[in-house]
Structures are given as structure tokens and as C-alpha cells.
Design a protein around this motif. Sequence first.
Motif, short mmCIF file in Angstrom:
data_model
loop_
_atom_site.label_atom_id
_atom_site.label_comp_id
_atom_site.label_asym_id
_atom_site.label_seq_id
_atom_site.Cartn_x
_atom_site.Cartn_y
_atom_site.Cartn_z
N LEU A 2 37.17 37.54 32.85
CA LEU A 2 37.07 37.14 34.24
C LEU A 2 37.53 35.70 34.37
CD1 LEU A 2 33.64 38.71 35.08
CD2 LEU A 2 35.89 39.54 35.71
N LYS A 4 37.36 32.66 36.54
CA LYS A 4 36.64 32.13 37.68
C LYS A 4 37.49 31.18 38.50
CE LYS A 4 32.05 32.70 35.79
NZ LYS A 4 30.81 32.08 35.41
N GLU A 81 41.95 42.17 37.71
CA GLU A 81 40.58 41.68 37.74
C GLU A 81 40.12 41.58 39.19
OE1 GLU A 81 39.79 38.62 34.32
OE2 GLU A 81 41.76 38.22 35.18
N PHE A 83 37.18 40.06 41.90
CA PHE A 83 36.19 39.01 42.11
C PHE A 83 35.59 39.14 43.51
CE2 PHE A 83 39.41 37.54 39.19
CZ PHE A 83 38.69 36.96 38.15
N ASP A 94 30.29 32.44 44.17
CA ASP A 94 30.94 33.50 43.40
C ASP A 94 29.88 34.54 43.04
OD1 ASP A 94 32.32 35.12 41.66
OD2 ASP A 94 32.97 33.51 40.32
N THR A 96 30.51 37.44 41.65
CA THR A 96 30.97 38.28 40.54
C THR A 96 30.02 38.27 39.35
OG1 THR A 96 33.21 37.65 41.25
CG2 THR A 96 33.01 38.86 39.18
N LEU A 136 35.29 45.55 37.04
CA LEU A 136 35.72 44.16 37.23
C LEU A 136 37.02 43.90 36.47
CD1 LEU A 136 32.28 42.33 36.94
CD2 LEU A 136 33.61 42.71 39.03
#
Length: 197
Positions: A2, A4, A81, A83, A94, A96, A136
Motif C-alpha cells: 500500500l 500511502k 491498489e 485506498f 486515510d 485504508t 486492497l
Amino acid sequence: MLKKELFALLAVGAVACDDVEGDDDGHSHSHSHGLITAVDLSFTAASDGSNVVYRWSDAEDDGSPEIDDIVLVDGEAYDLEVFFYNELEEPVEDVTPDILDQGDEHQIFFTGSAVESDIVDHGYEDEDSKGLPLGLDNVMDSVVAGNGDLTIILQHLPEENDSPTKTEGLEDQVANGGIGSIGGDTDVSATFNLTVE
């Protein structure tokens, strides 16, 4: 994997999971992540590592989202991906990591005419602690030139009456019968226009 730092909004219908302790539907769970007003889809091309992020954002939570059109290259394979964000928080939250932490009660579904007509092909690349898909991290191949819809649905699947509602094969059930054919509640549903050229 992931990332960010990627922050691009995608088309999503914003709905929050409720904090629930034994509600009227027999749920006996606690669900703490906040409202979702934005979804980012991060596509990284396998051939050269180039990355594009497409966003759906309903920043005012008023049902009038701004939606990026997705454009993919014919014959390319992508790492995809997903989010989730709450833009009503300051700074933007966030969400996620909360979805990842609560993976046993969530699954992301990839539907719409672009998937159904095989313009793109989707595969899960992650799983929850029980070995079931989360969504995800994914792969998406652009199979043939064309245009269609891509809908991203984050479904909350808590236990009901002490029995899991997240079970094997839910993605096939949704593909055949729609999201209403499975249990749980929809946290967010985002539909994008997708073109492969």
C-alpha cells in the motif's frame, strides 16, 4: 504494498459503517472506521512501472461526486491498489489502514460492464487472516479495447448470529447475482467510466 503517498480520488458512493454492538439484525460486532468520501485507484503498469491514480471524491458528502475517467492501455497488465479516505476530517483521514485491520469483516468487489464484458480482467492479490480475498491489492489486465463501467464496492461483512458472513466465493455470487445476493452492508460504492485504448 500500500502506497500511502498516493492520494487520488475515485468514484464512490459514500457510506459509513456504524459502530454496532448487537444490533437488530443479529450483528454482534464493533466497527470503528469512519465515513468514506473518497476512493483512489492506483494503477502501476507491469511493463514500465508507470503509475496513474484515478479518484472518486464526494468531498462534501452531498451525493455529487467528482469522478476521474480511467484510461488503460490495451494489452497491459496493472498492479491495482485501492485506498479509502474521509475528506471531512482535517487533516484528511486515510481509512485504508482500518480496512486492512478489519480485513476479516471486509471485501472489495470489482463489478460493472467493463468486467462483465471482459474488457478488463481482475484478480485479488491479498487476503485476510483466514485466507479469504480482501481487495486492497489486485491485478487488472486490459484484455481488449473498449469502454465500460467499473464499480468498486467495499462491503462490510460482520458475523451474524455468531456465524461468519464473509465466506469463500462471495466474488462469484456478486458477479452472478449482484451485491444484494450476499450479506453485510455497503460502506461505499463507486462507479467509474473505464476505457481501454
